[in-house]
Design an enzyme around this catalytic site. Structure first.
Site, PDB file in Angstrom:
ATOM      1  N   HIS A 266     -63.095 144.303  69.219  1.00  0.00           N
ATOM      2  CA  HIS A 266     -63.400 142.925  68.837  1.00  0.00           C
ATOM      3  C   HIS A 266     -64.651 141.626  69.100  1.00  0.00           C
ATOM      4  CE1 HIS A 266     -61.407 139.873  70.894  1.00  0.00           C
ATOM      5  NE2 HIS A 266     -60.059 140.565  70.661  1.00  0.00           N
TER       6      HIS A 266
ATOM      7  N   CYS B 223     -57.904 143.094  75.335  1.00  0.00           N
ATOM      8  CA  CYS B 223     -58.574 144.037  74.592  1.00  0.00           C
ATOM      9  C   CYS B 223     -60.020 143.558  74.677  1.00  0.00           C
ATOM     10  CB  CYS B 223     -58.793 142.656  73.130  1.00  0.00           C
ATOM     11  SG  CYS B 223     -57.194 142.943  71.857  1.00  0.00           S
TER      12      CYS B 223
END
Length: 152
Positions: free
Chosen positions: A111, A127
């Site tokens: 992301h 992440c």
């Protein structure tokens, strides 16, 4: 000071036996590679999991979202109980940034970010964090089902 996203993203020579279209994240290098084939790849700087939060394995992109809302996973809420249950997409407080591609089998995603200075560090709960300009570039190049290989 980190390089500007457009200066940081570059086509390079790349070997490793991966099929064209595969995303390879090398957490020790804090780099993400999109394999182009013919011994080439696009290299992007990324932020990765901090100590005790990094992982390795093979998965696939199972969703693609522009300006997604973010609901902190249980582990993050436990560590930061003041976080709201949902941060709306587009909010300057939303850590997902401009776009997110969720990864199958867990609570991880590739992301964007609302903290560009974190790119290049061991900073996340697992992440893969990218400059917003870079996540938008990658988002346009790959689809749901793309293989993602994370190595240490």
């Amino acid at each position: 000071m980190p390089a500007a996203p457009t200066a940081a993203r570059e086509a390079i020579a790349f070997q490793g036996g991966y099929s064209a279209g595969t995303i390879v994240v090398k957490t020790s290098e804090r780099r993400l590679y999109l394999v182009l084939g013919d011994g080439r790849a696009l290299r992007y700087p990324v932020g990765v999991g901090r100590a005790g939060k990094s992982w390795a394995g093979t998965t696939q992109i199972d969703g693609k979202y522009i300006r997604p809302a973010w609901s902190p996973p249980a582990e993050i809420r436990r560590d930061k109980p003041s976080l709201p249950e949902v941060i709306p997409g587009g909010s300057p407080r939303n850590p997902m940034g401009a776009a997110a591609m969720t990864l199958a089998g867990g609570e991880y995603a590739i992301h964007g970010t609302n903290v560009p200075s974190s790119i290049g560090g061991f900073v996340s709960y697992g992440c893969i964090r990218m400059y917003n300009a870079d996540i938008m570039d990658l988002y346009e190049r790959v689809g749901v089902g793309t293989t993602v290989v994370v190595t240490r």
